[in-house]
Design a protein around this motif. Sequence first.
Motif, short mmCIF file in Angstrom:
data_model
loop_
_atom_site.label_atom_id
_atom_site.label_comp_id
_atom_site.label_asym_id
_atom_site.label_seq_id
_atom_site.Cartn_x
_atom_site.Cartn_y
_atom_site.Cartn_z
N ILE A 252 37.01 51.82 29.45
CA ILE A 252 37.35 50.64 30.25
C ILE A 252 37.31 49.41 29.35
N LYS A 253 38.40 48.65 29.36
CA LYS A 253 38.50 47.45 28.52
C LYS A 253 38.42 46.16 29.34
N THR A 254 38.63 46.30 30.66
CA THR A 254 38.72 45.12 31.52
C THR A 254 37.99 45.38 32.84
N ARG A 255 37.36 44.37 33.38
CA ARG A 255 36.74 44.45 34.71
C ARG A 255 37.41 43.41 35.59
N TYR A 256 37.87 43.82 36.76
CA TYR A 256 38.50 42.92 37.71
C TYR A 256 37.53 42.56 38.82
N VAL A 257 37.49 41.28 39.17
CA VAL A 257 36.69 40.82 40.32
C VAL A 257 37.49 39.77 41.07
N GLY A 258 37.10 39.53 42.32
CA GLY A 258 37.71 38.46 43.09
C GLY A 258 36.88 37.19 42.98
N GLU A 259 37.51 36.06 43.16
CA GLU A 259 36.77 34.79 43.23
C GLU A 259 35.75 34.88 44.35
N GLU A 260 34.66 34.17 44.23
CA GLU A 260 33.63 34.25 45.27
C GLU A 260 33.25 32.85 45.79
N PRO A 261 33.97 32.37 46.82
CA PRO A 261 33.68 31.04 47.35
C PRO A 261 32.52 31.01 48.35
N TYR A 262 32.06 32.17 48.81
CA TYR A 262 31.07 32.19 49.90
C TYR A 262 29.65 32.54 49.45
N SER A 263 29.48 33.63 48.71
CA SER A 263 28.13 34.11 48.38
C SER A 263 27.66 33.58 47.03
N ARG A 264 26.55 32.85 47.04
CA ARG A 264 25.98 32.29 45.81
C ARG A 264 25.59 33.40 44.84
N VAL A 265 24.99 34.48 45.37
CA VAL A 265 24.51 35.57 44.52
C VAL A 265 25.68 36.33 43.89
N THR A 266 26.73 36.59 44.67
CA THR A 266 27.89 37.30 44.11
C THR A 266 28.59 36.43 43.06
N ASN A 267 28.65 35.13 43.31
CA ASN A 267 29.23 34.21 42.34
C ASN A 267 28.41 34.19 41.05
N LEU A 268 27.10 34.21 41.22
CA LEU A 268 26.19 34.25 40.07
C LEU A 268 26.40 35.55 39.28
N TYR A 269 26.65 36.63 39.99
CA TYR A 269 26.93 37.93 39.36
C TYR A 269 28.18 37.85 38.50
N ASN A 270 29.23 37.20 39.03
CA ASN A 270 30.46 37.02 38.25
C ASN A 270 30.19 36.22 36.98
N GLN A 271 29.39 35.15 37.10
CA GLN A 271 29.05 34.33 35.93
C GLN A 271 28.27 35.14 34.90
N SER A 272 27.33 35.95 35.39
CA SER A 272 26.50 36.76 34.49
C SER A 272 27.34 37.78 33.73
N MET A 273 28.33 38.37 34.42
CA MET A 273 29.22 39.32 33.75
C MET A 273 29.97 38.64 32.62
N LYS A 274 30.44 37.43 32.88
CA LYS A 274 31.18 36.68 31.86
C LYS A 274 30.32 36.48 30.61
N GLU A 275 29.06 36.10 30.83
CA GLU A 275 28.12 35.88 29.71
C GLU A 275 27.85 37.18 28.95
N VAL A 276 27.55 38.24 29.70
CA VAL A 276 27.16 39.51 29.08
C VAL A 276 28.35 40.19 28.39
N PHE A 277 29.51 40.16 29.01
CA PHE A 277 30.68 40.85 28.45
C PHE A 277 31.15 40.20 27.15
N GLY A 278 31.08 38.86 27.09
CA GLY A 278 31.53 38.15 25.89
C GLY A 278 32.96 38.51 25.56
N THR A 279 33.19 38.87 24.29
CA THR A 279 34.55 39.25 23.86
C THR A 279 34.73 40.77 23.85
#
Length: 331
Positions: A252-279
């Motif tokens: 797997i080279k890519t992870r797809y997620v949806g924008e998260e306008p409602y849940s703070r925790v799910t949005n935080l999860y998306n941010q954490s993935m961005k940090e951890v995945f890097g390049t």
Amino acid sequence: MHSVKRLWLTKDKHAYEQWSFLMDKANLNKNEELDYTIGIYRNETLVATGSYYRNILKCLVVCKDVQSENLLTEIVQHLINRLREEGIDHYFLYTKPQNAGIFRSLGFQTIIETIDILFMEQGVPNFQSYLSQLKEAKKEGSGCGLVMNANPFTKGHQYLVEAASKQSTQVYVFVLSEDRSEFSSEDRLEMVRQGVAHLSNVTVLKTNDYLISSATFPSYFLKDDAVENVAKIQAKLDAQLFKEKIAPVLDIKTRYVGEEPYSRVTNLYNQSMKEVFGTDLELVILPRVSVHGEIISATKVREALRMHDDKRLIDYLPLTTYNYLKKKKKL
């Protein structure tokens, strides 16, 4: 001499105060979900404690002045014996990385380690069994991954999978296995399978206990009640597990997620993935699908189900999900 006792934290104020003092000294979260807690007392003083929730050992603390007395081993063995009495032979453990040697000597194996957390397990089927299942499910070529609860599977989920399917050779959709949702894991898995059956390059997989579960990311299930810094630590662990252990097995080279306008925790999860995945791993965040100017969400679908709002259900659900729920008499 010391004595081992079960602690009833919600009923015994004095026991809770002593337990709370130990948790504070160890800098551990006192708001963890716990099913069972024991303590070791020297005279009337609580000097060690341990708990479990489901099959997860947690909140393990031993006072510094008694750490040479092997009390941690006694606590862990007691908790494991209790779980075995309940028919549970596979268990997880959260601890600090510096405790690795102690728990390896007790038979635990490392699943993943971050700066903050060491995530271990003992028993079977284990993480290696799960990775073997993924290897068997792998299709030719590199691909992308999506992880969803699908509670239930909506047109929003379907749009995400279809978008990934157009842009990737292979698509692996992981459906959360944990039963902490309105719809059972079996129902959610089947709704996803039916909803993506028209896409020839999509494979639907279970997560078992290894992605967004009570073991890897308990705060996900607490949603906005979660303590944010705790949620971030857990989200990073979950993201690192996906990046380092699961993605390579399936190429797997890519992870797809949806924008998260409602849940703070799910949005935080998306941010954490961005940090951890890097390049190393691309994170694609797609806008959420709207119907009549309203963003589709599984929460709104569940609300429409409670209100018997058939028009909204038809707007929000693929025909496969609508028919499945009708057949199951959920509508």
